[in-house]
Design an enzyme around this catalytic site. Structure first.
Site, PDB file in Angstrom:
ATOM      1  N   TYR A 118       0.826  -1.208   0.000  1.00 61.86           N
ATOM      2  CA  TYR A 118       0.000   0.000   0.000  1.00 61.86           C
ATOM      3  C   TYR A 118       0.859   1.257   0.000  1.00 61.86           C
ATOM      4  O   TYR A 118       2.042   1.220   0.334  1.00 61.86           O
ATOM      5  CB  TYR A 118      -0.969   0.019   1.189  1.00 61.86           C
ATOM      6  CG  TYR A 118      -0.333   0.302   2.535  1.00 61.86           C
ATOM      7  CD1 TYR A 118       0.128  -0.734   3.333  1.00 61.86           C
ATOM      8  CD2 TYR A 118      -0.198   1.604   2.992  1.00 61.86           C
ATOM      9  CE1 TYR A 118       0.706  -0.471   4.568  1.00 61.86           C
ATOM     10  CE2 TYR A 118       0.373   1.876   4.233  1.00 61.86           C
ATOM     11  CZ  TYR A 118       0.829   0.831   5.010  1.00 61.86           C
ATOM     12  OH  TYR A 118       1.403   1.084   6.232  1.00 61.86           O
ATOM     13  N   CYS A 119       0.245   2.350  -0.415  1.00 60.28           N
ATOM     14  CA  CYS A 119       0.896   3.669  -0.378  1.00 60.28           C
ATOM     15  C   CYS A 119      -0.195   4.719  -0.194  1.00 60.28           C
ATOM     16  O   CYS A 119      -1.332   4.381   0.118  1.00 60.28           O
ATOM     17  CB  CYS A 119       1.727   3.923  -1.632  1.00 60.28           C
ATOM     18  SG  CYS A 119       0.766   3.949  -3.157  1.00 60.28           S
ATOM     19  N   THR A 120       0.132   5.984  -0.415  1.00 60.11           N
ATOM     20  CA  THR A 120      -0.841   7.043  -0.131  1.00 60.11           C
ATOM     21  C   THR A 120      -2.041   7.026  -1.074  1.00 60.11           C
ATOM     22  O   THR A 120      -3.184   7.046  -0.640  1.00 60.11           O
ATOM     23  CB  THR A 120      -0.155   8.429  -0.191  1.00 60.11           C
ATOM     24  OG1 THR A 120       1.000   8.385   0.632  1.00 60.11           O
ATOM     25  CG2 THR A 120      -1.083   9.529   0.280  1.00 60.11           C
TER      26      THR A 120
END
Ligand SMILES: [Zn+2]
Ligand SMILES: [Zn+2]
Length: 384
Positions: A234-236
């Site tokens: 995951y990331c922003t």
């Protein structure tokens, strides 16, 4: 200002307008206009453009989207996109590459549907999720810039056989929470340390580098014994973890997922569906607030005194501007500066500060050295 040679050729311009997709708007008007003035970039000064934006009475909606899909000729794609978006008065910053598109833009509210219809007329973008910025005055862009880049996300991957066509499975908030119930699921945070520090998924693995290009091989190395486990990246906003998921698959990992739309989308879904948030703390974003609180947990510490704190700030000394975490008591004690040294400079008369910065600009070393001197100490405290 002179037009580039290709644009002065009336015939070429004509061909260009004919090659537009059928879904394009205002067809007659568009092609007429193109024959007389096919301007594919802005020719008015920044200042004037900004003034024009502030004179606008109609509110704008700020949206963002990205999509990985093969673009054979990014230059042609870019020019077509420019013409279509320019016609409906869209501003923004868009990157186009062989691997896809990454866009942040603003559109006058009355043209929102037209924009959507146009984007959906491009096969690979049909039905794409357009993220609408909530706390936004629509004044972030006053010009349309579309740039052709090597990649939409710089990855440092040199392996020619790597492709974005095989990527991990999307998961939404509900599915993410479900997968997390299985304790053997591995969650990988593909953001930077300062983002992870103030908020992350429970038990998420941090990949300790400040650049995405270094993180990719590092993640593969860190997880090499776990090739059969469920791995969620995951990331922003989703754009980095989607690439990371493809890279993991490319390296022989079997069950790779990525969080669709990133933390931003997860937080929204959790709120809407009243799910339990497995993301704790704050989601760091580069806006005025430097982060959106997701849960009440404060998981970070003040870099100066070690008290629980998770508010990022930039050092008030303009010659430093270091991004760091500071509690309210330290903000008062140090006048919002990262160190006593910076506080001393900050409290000097403005002309003296400017004179000091002049000296620093000449020798960037001094500036950098002071940062390096600060960073390790801060990291040490921050990690305790
Ligand atoms: Zn403090
Ligand atoms: Zn400072």
């Amino acid at each position: 200002m002179r037009l580039p040679p290709a644009r002065q050729d009336g015939r070429k311009i004509c061909v260009l307008s004919l090659s537009l997709r059928p879904g394009i708007l205002f067809t007659t008007q568009v092609s007429l206009k193109f024959q007389t003035m096919a301007v594919l970039h802005n020719r008015v000064s920044q200042k004037e453009l900004k003034e024009r934006l502030y004179q606008e009475t109609e509110p704008r909606t700020t949206i963002s989207f990205y999509q990985y899909f093969p673009i054979a000729d990014p230059k042609i794609f870019r020019d077509e996109l420019y013409q279509a978006l320019n016609e409906i008065n869209v501003f923004g910053r868009i990157y186009v590459a062989h691997e896809g598109i990454n866009a942040q833009l603003s559109v006058p509210q009355s043209n929102f549907e037209k924009l959507k219809m146009y984007l959906y007329s491009i096969e690979a973008l049909n039905g794409i999720r357009l993220n609408i910025a909530v706390d936004d005055d629509g004044k972030s862009f006053w010009v349309l810039k579309i740039k052709v880049r090597e990649k939409i996300v710089a990855d440092g991957i040199t392996d020619q056989s790597f492709s974005m066509e095989r990527k991990g499975k999307y998961v939404d908030a509900g599915r993410m929470n479900e997968l997390l119930q299985d304790k053997s699921t591995i969650v990988v945070d593909m953001r930077n340390h300062y983002e992870y520090e103030v908020g992350h998924f429970e038990n998420a693995l941090e990949v300790p580098s400040d650049t995405f290009r270094e993180q990719l091989p590092m993640a593969v190395e860190m997880l090499k014994e776990e090739k059969d486990k469920n791995i969620i990246m995951y990331c922003t906003g989703g754009i980095r973890c989607e690439k990371a998921s493809a890279y993991m698959l490319h390296n022989g990992f079997k069950n790779v997922f990525h969080l669709e739309g990133g933390i931003i989308n997860y937080a929204r879904q959790v709120k809407e569906a009243e799910l339990q948030s497995k993301f704790i703390g704050k989601n760091f974003v580069f806006d005025d607030r430097l982060g959106e609180r997701i849960t009440d947990d404060i998981i970070a510490k003040c870099h100066q005194c070690g008290q629980a704190a998770d508010s990022h700030t930039n050092c008030k000394n303009d010659g430093c501007h270091l991004l760091f975490i500071q509690c309210e008591a330290c903000a008062a004690k140090y006048d919002g500066c990262c160190s006593v040294e910076c506080q001393t400079v900050y409290n000097m008369p403005l002309e003296e500060q400017a004179a000091m910065r002049k000296g620093l600009d000449k020798g960037m070393m001094v500036f950098n050295k002071s940062r390096q001197r600060l960073r390790p100490r801060l990291n040490e405290e921050g990690k305790k």
